[in-house]
Design a protein around this motif. Structure first.
Motif, PDB file in Angstrom:
ATOM      1  N   SER A   1       0.839  -1.199   0.000  1.00 21.96           N
ATOM      2  CA  SER A   1       0.000   0.000   0.000  1.00 21.96           C
ATOM      3  C   SER A   1       0.874   1.249   0.000  1.00 21.96           C
TER       4      SER A   1
ATOM      5  N   GLU B   1      -1.089  -4.628   2.001  1.00 21.58           N
ATOM      6  CA  GLU B   1      -2.518  -4.861   1.938  1.00 21.58           C
ATOM      7  C   GLU B   1      -2.869  -6.254   2.458  1.00 21.58           C
TER       8      GLU B   1
ATOM      9  N   THR C   1      -8.328   3.263  -1.323  1.00 22.48           N
ATOM     10  CA  THR C   1      -7.502   3.179  -0.120  1.00 22.48           C
ATOM     11  C   THR C   1      -6.355   4.180  -0.178  1.00 22.48           C
TER      12      THR C   1
END
Length: 824
Positions: free
Chosen positions: A214, A228, A575
């Motif tokens: 991420s 993640e 995200t």
């Protein structure tokens, strides 16, 4: 695609041999007619398929092993596998036989033979001792078999690719006579001696995985990466897909094609890392797995050739068809190529080639070529089903397509040989034999014309697919008709004069692939995130701390690995953007309540808070009066501004001068801006109540205050005398003694208490009287008094803190949530 040369090399000898082998089949045709009339013996149907029989659907034949895959003279061919009765009743007197068909007439003939179903037209079995008898074959129960036949008994004459079949004959209750109930076909390449001109084979070996990392990192100095998920550990562990690819590739002559994002992610796993788990994170535990895998990969590529794709393997076709119209979408490609070069060299200590682009499945059109070259590539890996040649033979892989770009055309048949489920030994064996057959067929098309072919398999092969590819490459190690080479050498080979150089139009791009492309919304979302990131990065004192995490995350959002997973792609983008928004919100304006401005002018404070762990700069705070007639700022302005620079974890109280011209409320708006004039964060509005006080009113107020003071002194003196009398201290003369103050507790000098207190506004060290504003250590004022003696009073709710000093510590001592404070 026509291949006239596929039929070269078949002569009268082959025809005679085929006729001899089929003689028994042809002889059985009259007998079948007799059988249908009820007059023939059942034995006459040994090589035919009875009417009404289910044929190859009755008994399933699986070939688990075939060794050697490409035999030479003196070898013994061994075939093993299983037969399974898929009918309802028992098969009696079952017999497993090997059948050797004719030499195929080229590459197209191999495809046709592989597509055949049923058993009609098959040649007679070899027979003799080279068979396996199974007295009973119950329904649904697999039974093993193994056949061993000397190569000399196979009747292999000329060099070429021969059809090979394993059949099962037997009797059923519905048809109590011998019949062929099942067959499995494959191919046997026969080239016992080396050819003078060998085909140069380039095998690409892709190391590509899905996105795992991420944009978020921990608040510590090491910027602990947040994954993640921890799925990559499973691929890197012994027996995992990527572990198998490295192990198998290290034993084969391949060109490594690597997504640098995979290398960077694995490298991040070698140190402390966290894994997202719901709304929190947990420590990762697979450092040892990542260290071992990277060490194995570094050794494997040390003496090999490495091609680095642009970082995160961007989907070139999606960019060309859906993203090119979105401003800035293509600008990510060149930086992704630069990062790729640095990443591979830093982690694997080998210099990669970054001059190759590889669209999904090698499908190209003019727009894809344009996008690929914008990434800095001058060579594009395509495939022969996209850039088709109308030739009777397979030409060299490389050919110029204009603009200084070279198309490296991978062979479609060889590249797709291992697609599908390779998890069973049977499917793997068939794929390997077909691959070898096609490679020999290429060489035999023009034996005197040495050519180069490229094998570009699926992007993310499974472990079973990789094992099958490795088996096929090992079978070519004898180099009887091929020689290994690398992609760089293949791209440098001169093109065939008759090979096509025309890139197909966009209308020829496969509809199936177009349906899998990333939608335009992907690139719109990426643009929104990029714009927000650019503003955020511009205000940081250490922007390099966030450049890599977010820059790489944005590249990952356009990866080809998201094909087939639109929901996962959207969730990842969301995200990244949500996390970036949470960071930008850490630099904000503290909300204010209503202020009251009493007098003509006063100081209006606005507090800016920085909850990041690094400082911010290059910000401007602008304060705007919505009614400048009633309230002006900084003298005679409707809008005033101040530069902002705040250390991490601190707040700054910024002072503006407000001048009131008329009584009444005024809406005031505070907004942060970057130095290039772009708004940063949302505006903060509050109300200022202007209450102008005239000189006459001030004089009356001053007189009233003086009278109150004198009354207070009088009351104090009277109270003092009363206390003295009660204490029996004797008569006290209130006029002289009290006025002089010689024995007073405050040591007055003739004016008593009144004189000592009135002078403190000018001489007291902590004075807060009308003459000062009480400076702090930085020179900024804590109070709100101005030179005219009036002040702005903030109407606060009970318990609301006052404005902080110009540069203070954090507004709240509460611990921040995970990832809220990041030293970026």
């Amino acid at each position: 695609m026509a291949e006239a040369a596929d039929f070269q090399g078949t002569g009268h000898c082959a025809a005679r041999r085929w006729l001899r082998r089929t003689a028994s089949v042809l002889a059985g045709v009259p007998l079948m007619a007799s059988l249908l009339a009820g007059t023939a013996a059942p034995a006459a149907h040994a090589a035919t398929e009875a009417p009404g029989a289910t044929g190859s659907r009755t008994v399933r034949v699986a070939l688990d092993t075939l060794a050697p895959s490409a035999p030479v003279k003196g070898d013994t061919l061994t075939i093993s596998g299983t037969v399974t009765n898929e009918g309802k009743g028992t098969v009696n007197n079952a017999q497993v036989d090997l059948r050797v068909g004719p030499r195929t007439a080229g590459r197209t003939a191999i495809d046709d033979a592989a597509a055949r179903s049923g058993v009609s037209g098959d040649v007679a079995p070899i027979g003799g001792p080279y068979k396996v008898v199974l007295p009973k074959l119950p329904a649904g129960i697999p039974q093993d078999f193994a056949l061993s036949v000397p190569v000399g008994k196979l009747g292999l004459d000329e060099d070429g690719v021969y059809q090979l079949g394993v059949s099962v004959t037997g009797k059923t209750s519905a048809a109590p006579y011998d019949q062929v109930l099942g067959v499995q076909r494959t191919f046997l390449p026969w080239q016992p001696d080396g050819t003078d001109k060998k085909t140069q084979v380039t095998a690409l070996w892709p190391l590509i995985s899905a996105t795992h990392l991420s944009a978020e990192t921990g608040p510590d100095d090491q910027q602990t990466p947040v994954f993640e998920n921890d799925d990559l550990a499973e691929e890197l562990a012994p027996g995992g897909r990527l572990e198998q690819l490295v192990s198998l590739g290290s034993q084969s002559p391949v060109t490594w094609v690597i997504d640098p994002d995979l290398i960077a992610t694995a490298d991040a796993m070698t140190r402390n890392y966290s894994v997202r788990s719901g709304d929190t994170t947990v420590p990762g535990r697979n450092q040892a797995v990542a260290i071992k895998w990277l060490d194995s990969l570094e050794k494997a590529v040390k003496d090999g050739k490495v091609v680095a794709l642009p970082f995160a393997d961007p989907d070139l076709a999606s960019l060309a068809h859906r993203g090119k119209s979105v401003s800035g979408a293509l600008s990510h490609l060149q930086p992704a190529t630069d990062v790729a070069d640095d990443t591979v060299e830093t982690v694997l200590h080998v210099k990669p080639s970054v001059d190759f682009a590889w669209p999904v499945d090698g499908a190209i059109d003019p727009s894809i070529i344009d996008v690929a070259t914008s990434a800095g590539a001058h060579k594009v890996i395509t495939r022969s089903d996209s850039l088709q040649d109308n030739l009777a033979y397979t030409p060299n892989a490389a050919r110029p397509i204009g603009g200084g770009t070279t198309a490296v055309v991978a062979d479609y048949r060889l590249s797709t040989a291992f697609e599908g489920d390779m998890s069973t030994s049977s499917s793997s064996t068939l794929a390997v034999q077909r691959f070898l057959a096609q490679s020999l067929a290429v060489t035999l098309q023009e034996p005197d014309n040495e050519r180069n072919v490229v094998v570009a398999p699926q992007r993310t092969p499974t472990a079973a697919q990789a094992q099958s590819m490795a088996r096929a490459l090992r079978a070519l190690e004898s180099e009887r008709w091929t020689e290994p080479t690398d992609l760089m050498a293949a791209a440098a080979v001169g093109p065939d004069a008759d090979a096509t150089t025309k890139v197909p139009s966009a209308s020829h791009y496969p509809k199936k692939l177009r349906a899998q492309e990333l939608p335009t919304q992907t690139f719109l979302d990426i643009k929104k995130t990029q714009d927000r990131f650019d503003k955020f990065k511009a205000i940081l004192t250490s922007p390099d701390r966030v450049a890599a995490p977010f820059g790489n995350a944005i590249s990952r959002a356009m990866s080809a690995s998201w094909r087939g997973d639109p929901d996962g792609a959207a969730q990842y983008r969301n995200t990244v953007d949500t996390y970036l928004q949470s960071l930008t919100d850490e630099v904000r304006l503290i909300p204010k309540s209503v202020l009251t401005l009493s007098g003509r002018s006063a100081t209006i404070p606005v507090t800016v808070q920085n909850q990041l762990l690094q400082g911010v700069q290059n910000l401007v705070l602008r304060l705007k009066s919505d009614n400048p007639t009633r309230l002006k700022l900084d003298g005679d302005l409707a809008v005033a501004e101040r530069p902002i620079k705040i250390d991490g974890g601190h707040s700054q109280s910024v002072k503006f001068t407000g001048a009131g011209n008329a009584n009444g409320p005024v809406q005031v708006t505070a907004q942060l801006y970057t130095v290039d004039g772009k708004p940063y964060g949302g505006p903060m509005t509050f109300q200022v109540k202007v209450s102008e006080i005239t000189p006459t009113v001030m004089l009356v107020i001053a007189g009233g205050v003086l009278l109150l003071v004198l009354a207070g002194v009088k009351m104090y003196s009277q109270r003092k005398r009363a206390v003295a009398r009660k204490a029996g201290a004797g008569p006290v003369d209130g006029g002289d003694e009290g006025e002089s103050g010689d024995d007073g507790p405050h040591g007055g000098n003739g004016d008593g208490d009144r004189g000592g207190r009135e002078g403190t506004d000018a001489t007291g060290p902590d004075s807060t009287g009308p003459g000062t504003a009480g400076p702090d250590a930085s020179g900024a004022t804590h109070g709100t008094k101005n030179t005219a003696g009036s002040k702005a009073v903030e109407d606060t709710d009970p318990g609301q803190p006052s404005d902080p000093t110009p540069d203070t510590g954090p507004e709240s001592a509460d611990a921040s949530g995970a990832g809220e404070k990041v030293d970026r």
